[in-house]
Structure formats: structure tokens, C-alpha cells
Design an enzyme around this catalytic site. Structure first.
Site, mmCIF file in Angstrom:
data_model
loop_
_atom_site.group_PDB
_atom_site.id
_atom_site.type_symbol
_atom_site.label_atom_id
_atom_site.label_comp_id
_atom_site.label_asym_id
_atom_site.label_seq_id
_atom_site.Cartn_x
_atom_site.Cartn_y
_atom_site.Cartn_z
ATOM 1 N N SER A 64 27.049 26.308 39.646
ATOM 2 C CA SER A 64 27.871 25.817 40.748
ATOM 3 C C SER A 64 27.630 26.569 42.066
ATOM 4 C CB SER A 64 29.328 25.892 40.304
ATOM 5 O OG SER A 64 30.181 25.376 41.262
ATOM 6 N N ASP A 278 26.729 22.374 42.855
ATOM 7 C CA ASP A 278 26.520 21.316 41.860
ATOM 8 C C ASP A 278 27.290 20.047 42.232
ATOM 9 O OD1 ASP A 278 28.974 22.464 41.321
ATOM 10 O OD2 ASP A 278 28.822 22.245 39.150
ATOM 11 N N ASP A 280 30.455 19.273 42.882
ATOM 12 C CA ASP A 280 31.755 18.834 42.368
ATOM 13 C C ASP A 280 32.904 19.262 43.272
ATOM 14 O OD1 ASP A 280 31.808 21.495 41.687
ATOM 15 O OD2 ASP A 280 32.174 21.183 39.546
ATOM 16 N N GLU A 370 42.318 21.034 43.831
ATOM 17 C CA GLU A 370 42.453 22.448 44.123
ATOM 18 C C GLU A 370 42.183 22.609 45.616
ATOM 19 O OE1 GLU A 370 41.407 25.257 40.547
ATOM 20 O OE2 GLU A 370 39.630 24.120 41.060
ATOM 21 N N ALA A 371 42.788 23.641 46.204
ATOM 22 C CA ALA A 371 42.578 23.870 47.636
ATOM 23 C C ALA A 371 41.086 24.004 47.939
ATOM 24 C CB ALA A 371 43.325 25.126 48.065
ATOM 25 N N ASN A 372 40.308 24.498 46.974
ATOM 26 C CA ASN A 372 38.875 24.707 47.192
ATOM 27 C C ASN A 372 38.068 23.407 47.201
ATOM 28 O OD1 ASN A 372 38.454 23.935 44.483
ATOM 29 N ND2 ASN A 372 38.475 26.048 43.753
ATOM 30 N N PRO A 498 43.951 37.576 37.617
ATOM 31 C CA PRO A 498 42.583 37.984 37.276
ATOM 32 C C PRO A 498 41.669 36.772 37.434
ATOM 33 C CG PRO A 498 43.942 37.783 35.287
ATOM 34 C CD PRO A 498 44.845 37.504 36.450
ATOM 35 N N SER A 499 40.502 36.965 38.044
ATOM 36 C CA SER A 499 39.556 35.854 38.193
ATOM 37 C C SER A 499 39.056 35.423 36.824
ATOM 38 C CB SER A 499 38.379 36.307 39.053
ATOM 39 O OG SER A 499 37.265 35.475 38.809
ATOM 40 N N ARG A 506 42.028 38.569 42.038
ATOM 41 C CA ARG A 506 42.156 37.860 43.312
ATOM 42 C C ARG A 506 43.566 38.002 43.858
ATOM 43 N NH1 ARG A 506 37.413 35.381 43.947
ATOM 44 N NH2 ARG A 506 36.481 34.385 42.132
HETATM 45 C C1 16G Z 1 35.827 27.502 38.366
HETATM 46 C C2 16G Z 1 36.648 26.252 38.185
HETATM 47 C C3 16G Z 1 37.437 25.962 39.429
HETATM 48 C C4 16G Z 1 38.283 27.163 39.787
HETATM 49 C C5 16G Z 1 37.463 28.411 39.858
HETATM 50 C C6 16G Z 1 38.365 29.622 39.956
HETATM 51 C C7 16G Z 1 36.049 24.277 36.929
HETATM 52 C C8 16G Z 1 35.075 23.176 36.755
HETATM 53 N N1 16G Z 1 35.785 25.121 37.904
HETATM 54 O O1 16G Z 1 34.877 27.334 39.353
HETATM 55 O O2 16G Z 1 38.250 24.865 39.175
HETATM 56 O O3 16G Z 1 38.921 26.974 41.023
HETATM 57 O O4 16G Z 1 36.705 28.550 38.674
HETATM 58 O O5 16G Z 1 37.607 30.775 39.917
HETATM 59 O O6 16G Z 1 37.040 24.388 36.213
HETATM 60 P P1 16G Z 1 38.281 32.189 39.746
HETATM 61 O O7 16G Z 1 39.012 32.191 38.430
HETATM 62 O O8 16G Z 1 37.169 33.146 39.837
HETATM 63 O O9 16G Z 1 39.247 32.337 40.890
HETATM 64 MG MG MG Z 2 30.962 23.363 41.420
#
Ligand code: 16G
Ligand code: MG
Length: 543
Positions: A64, A278, A280, A370-372, A498-499, A506
Site C-alpha cells: 500500500s 495500491d 484503495d 476512514e479520515a485517511n 498502538p499502531s 499514534r
Molecule cells: C491499514 C488499514 C487502514 C488503517 C491503517 C491504520 C486496511 C485495508 N488498511 O492500512 O484501514 O487506517 O492500517 O494504520 O485495513 P495504523 O494502525 O498504523 O494506524
Molecule cells: Mg492502500
């Protein structure tokens, strides 16, 4: 299972001693050079999952928005969803088994999951444009074949395209044709139909600048743009011909740095968007006449879409339930706007598409973002049938039009997962139909200033959360400290988690001004550092 053959083949994809990985929110993800054995083993696992579900299973090779040197893999379940949680555990066990234990672990999974080994297996494979992806997807194929599974290698695909293929194949083509042309045709036809009704709102040809993160999105959008060229002209930037994947560009960069990507020419008030590596996720943005940058993120996409959907839903006069699903990262203003102005129910889940997707399935029409910038709109089977029936039957012209419009919206959204290309077409159609500029869209509400930070700790699992990650229950004292800090500012909110994809914690904070959001984020980071075992340099104020 021919376990001798597995052992022999596995030796060619040997696991480095002592390496352990976890199937996280987005599958396995790490440096590409550590992934060969994981790919082979995910090929094995996909065969077992396919036998168990008697369905086609997908394997996507991508990392991704991560740097080009990384890679990753995730499995796609029969209806295009993320892998079921119990199988995430099997995936982790299988990936971490030492060479000599591999046959035993494999048999174990087969028994635990009651897999009928005589069942046929079919696996479809896709990959992104990373230099390491081709070889790694070959390792997946090795795993599939050694267990006697059949496969189809789609080669280069966006992640949502692979989800689409899996969904099509498991619904005997009812959802669409499981080919790349099938995908292009289905989405473009819905887009062209939908925008036809926008004939009067036009500045003629609409143009959109797209930053493709130097990834797979560029290849696929270039192939696809001829299919909808009458309604929309897209100009591609960061198309992979020069720059490095995700480097200073892409949706994740734009969202987290709150600034435009490199490599795109932005004139004032021009509508621009970014995909991630990727394709998405999608994020919109523009420069105003004073040169100020404005981000139009996933929350605002959800707001645009839900306010658009409300009208035709009201028109057809059927009480289909509409709900919006967000995460703790959703801007407070967006939640307030949806609840108080739009009067739609809003729900908050943990981060990660699978959680949002799951919750959205509870509604007739579930909007999740998601905000992202990752999200889509799900229509329940019952809602879809109802709408299609009304589109045929309704007498009154206005009502039938509304039902037809909803029918096109159903076809335009990728029902399997969030999809940058599909979301882009929906958004462009809505803007055209409503005659909205990007500024008008942005003006739906004003984002509260916010800041995200990362903190390094010895073990991020010492933090555990509840209430959809909005409250920390461990370590003791942390939530109390956050509560005290939040009290110091107006319109403020903060949380830590936790990430799931990086070895960090985070921190998110929002407040009435950027300065206050920045200070709050810094102070919360310091509390995390002190109470949750921070390592390395202490967090510093200023950004
Ligand atoms: C992944 C997730 C995304 C989420 C991100 C959070 C999928 C397909 N992708 O990229 O939805 O926002 O992780 O990352 O589920 P983090 O846990 O490092 O904050
Ligand atoms: Mg992606």
C-alpha cells in the site's frame, strides 16, 4: 496433502531463523527481503481457506502506502472481504513456524478449521508495481501449486480490483465479469449513466488532476480513462515513469503532512486528488485564491455522499436505513455535521477497514470512510433489490429517476471494499450532478485543526484501549493524564492507540486552533513517553 513435497518446496523459500511476523490490520507487511517464505506459506494457506469455504480466495501482494522497499500480502475472503479473524491467527502461526514444524502446523490448521482436503481449491493473485512484487507473487504461486490448488494470476492490479475479481467469481458473475475489462465496463457504464442526468449543470468537460503515488493506480487509470472520457477528463501525475512509489506523494503523504504532493501542478481552485500506492484510498485537495492549501479528506467524502444519498432516498419514499461509520480519527466537525445537520446516525469503530465494513453491513445503506480516505458505501441485498424493483415499477417520473439514480450509485461503488477509482467516479458524478465546486464541497463544514504524532515505546502493547480506541485503559494513569490535558483547550479531544502497522504509538489531538492542537498533541505524546515506556529521544514541542 503431499507433505514431503511441501517440505522440499519450502526449503526453496526458507524462513530466516528467529524472524516472527504478525498478520496485522493490513496483512503481513515488512521489508520485501524478509517476505519470501511468508508468500509461499500464504499460497498454502489460501488453498486451505479455499477448500474450507468452497470458494475462490484472493491473495494480494502489496504494501500500500509503505515505502517502495517494503512489501506485504493479504488474503481476500469469498465476498471480497478481509480474511476472517480466526484465519488471521492461522496465518500468523503458519508464517512463524520454523521449517521443520511447517508440515505439522499445516495439518493442525486443516484439522482445527475442519478443512475437507479432497475439495478443489482456486486462488486468484494480484500484485502492485513494487520491484519486489513479481518475484514474491511467484512464491505465492509455488505455495498454491504444491498443495494442488488451481490459480489465476491477474498480474498487476489495484487491491480493490482483486477484491472485485474475488467477489465476481464467487457470485457466478452476477456482480460483474471477473476481468479487468469487466471492471472498467461496469464502473464506467454506471458513471456515464449517472452523469447523464447532470446535463444541465455543466461547465462542459470536467477535469481532475490525479496524483497516482507513482503506483498501480496510474497504470489502471490510464487504461480506464477512455471508457469514461466523455464525462470526465483525468490528468495523471506521479504516474511512475520518473518518481519513486509513495515518495513525497500519494494519499497518505498528503493527509499526514497536510500539504500537496510533489510533482503536481496546482492552480488556484483546481480540484486535485491523490491515490495511495495500491489505489484503495483517495483524498481531495485544492489551493484557494490566497494560495492556502485545503484538504478534503475521507470524512468530507462521507459527508458529501451521505447528503447526496438522502435526497433520492426520501424521494422514493421507502424507509431504507442509512448509517455512517467512522473511526476515532474522524474530525469532530464531521461527526457533528452528520448528526446535527444531516441527521444521520453515526457510529465509531476501531481503525481498520474490516471493522468499519462489518459495522456498515448492519444498515440497508452503510456509508463508511476512514479520515485517511479509505471507504465505500455498502447496499444490503434487500436494499439493492428494492431499489432495482422501484426503478422499474415506479410510475411517477421523478420517483423513478431517483430510484434509477440510486441503482447507478450501487453499481458505481465497489461493494467489496474501498476503492480509489470507484470513489473518485462517485465523487465526480455527485459534484457534476449538484453543480458543486470543490470549494463549495469543502464548505459543508470547517474541520477542527488537528495533529497526529508518533511516539516510540519499548512495547506498544502496554497500551490497551476501549470505546473504539477513544479511551486508554492501560497503562494506569494515562487516560487520567490525557483527560487533564484535554481540559486545558477549547473544542479539544485526544486519544492514543498502538499502531497496527508500525512499531509505534499514534497520538491524535484536535482543538480550536492549530497551535492548540499542536500543543495538546505534544503534551499527550510526552504523557505516553513517560507512562508507557518511551524509548529514544523525548518528544519535542514544535513541528
Ligand atoms: C491499514 C488499514 C487502514 C488503517 C491503517 C491504520 C486496511 C485495508 N488498511 O492500512 O484501514 O487506517 O492500517 O494504520 O485495513 P495504523 O494502525 O498504523 O494506524
Ligand atoms: Mg492502500
Amino acid at each position: 496433502m503431499d507433505l514431503d513435497a511441501v517440505t522440499k518446496q519450502s526449503a526453496l523459500h526458507a524462513k530466516p531463523d528467529g524472524l516472527t511476523l504478525q498478520y496485522g490490520t493490513a496483512g503481513f507487511r515488512t521489508k520485501a527481503e524478509h517476505l519470501d517464505h511468508v508468500m509461499f506459506r500464504m499460497g498454502l494457506l489460501a488453498v486451505l481457506r479455499s477448500k474450507q469455504t468452497k470458494s475462490t480466495i484472493g491473495v494480494m501482494v502489496t504494501a500500500s502506502h509503505n515505502p517502495e522497499e517494503d512489501n506485504g500480502v493479504k488474503l481476500v475472503d469469498p465476498l471480497g472481504e478481509m480474511l476472517a479473524p480466526s484465519w488471521e491467527e492461522h496465518a500468523t502461526c503458519l508464517a512463524n513456524a520454523e521449517e521443520q514444524d511447517l508440515p505439522r502446523v499445516l495439518v493442525d490448521i486443516g484439522e482445527k478449521a475442519a478443512v475437507n482436503l479432497h475439495q478443489d481449491a482456486f486462488v486468484v493473485i494480484g500484485r502492485d508495481t513494487r520491484p519486489s512484487s513479481e518475484k514474491l507473487s511467484q512464491s505465492v504461486i509455488d505455495g498454491v501449486t504444491v498443495l494442488g490448488g488451481q490459480f489465476h494470476d491477474y498480474g498487476l492490479l489495484t487491491t480493490p480490483q482483486l477484491h472485485y475479481m474475488v467477489y465476481c467469481r464467487n457470485t457466478s458473475g452476477q456482480y460483474g465479469k471477473a476481468t479487468i475489462e469487466g471492471y472498467y465496463q461496469k464502473l464506467s457504464a454506471a458513471f456515464v449513466e449517472l452523469t447523464k442526468q447532470a446535463s444541465c449543470s455543466g461547465d462542459g468537460q470536467r477535469t481532475l488532476k490525479v496524483d497516482c503515488a507513482n503506483g498501480i493506480g496510474a497504470l489502471k487509470l490510464r487504461e480506464m480513462k477512455h471508457y469514461f472520457s466523455q464525462g470526465l477528463s483525468v490528468q495523471l501525475f506521479n504516474d511512475g515513469t520518473k518518481g519513486k512509489l509513495n515518495h513525497l506523494c500519494g494519499a497518505d503523504f498528503v493527509k499526514s503532512h497536510q500539504k500537496p504532493p510533489q510533482g503536481i501542478e496546482m492552480k488556484s481552485n483546481e480540484r486535485c486528488c491523490s491515490f495511495d500506492g495500491d489505489a484503495d484510498r483517495i483524498i481531495y485537495y485544492y489551493h484557494d485564491a490566497d494560495g492556502q492549501f485545503h484538504l478534503v479528506d475521507g470524512d468530507k467524502i462521507a459527508a458529501l455522499i451521505s447528503s447526496f444519498l438522502k435526497e433520492p432516498l426520501l424521494e422514493i419514499g421507502d424507509s431504507l436505513s442509512l448509517g455512517v461509520v467512522q473511526t476515532a480519527y474522524a474530525n469532530g466537525s464531521s461527526t457533528r455535521y452528520l448528526e446535527e445537520v444531516m441527521k444521520v446516525p453515526v457510529y465509531c469503530t476501531k481503525t481498520g477497514v474490516k471493522h468499519l465494513h462489518h459495522k456498515a453491513q448492519e444498515f440497508d445503506i452503510g456509508v463508511y470512510f476512514e479520515a485517511n480516505g479509505h471507504g465505500t458505501v455498502l447496499f444490503s441485498k434487500a436494499a439493492e433489490m428494492k431499489i432495482k424493483q422501484l426503478a422499474k415499477e415506479l410510475e411517477e417520473d421523478k420517483k423513478r429517476k431517483a430510484a434509477k439514480m440510486l441503482e447507478n450509485v450501487i453499481d458505481l461503488f465497489n461493494q467489496a471494499t474501498g476503492d480509489a477509482i470507484s470513489d473518485m467516479l462517485v465523487i465526480e458524478a455527485i459534484l457534476a450532478l449538484k453543480g458543486l465546486t470543490v470549494q463549495q464541497w469543502d464548505a459543508l463544514y470547517t474541520d477542527l485543526p488537528n495533529r497526529q504524532l508518533k511516539v516510540k515505546v519499548a512495547d506498544r502493547q502496554v497500551i490497551s484501549t476501549t470505546d473504539a480506541e477513544r479511551q486508554a485503559v492501560k497503562p494506569p494513569g494515562l487516560q487520567e493524564a490525557i483527560n487533564e490535558l484535554v481540559k486545558k483547550y477549547r473544542l479539544s479531544r485526544a486519544f492514543v492507540r498502538p499502531s497496527g502497522t508500525e512499531d509505534i504509538v499514534r497520538v491524535y489531538a484536535e482543538a480550536d486552533s492549530q497551535e492548540n492542537a499542536d500543543s495538546l498533541a505534544y503534551e499527550v505524546s510526552l504523557a505516553v513517553f513517560q507512562l508507557a515506556g518511551g524509548i529514544g529521544e523525548r518528544p519535542q514541542p514544535g513541528f
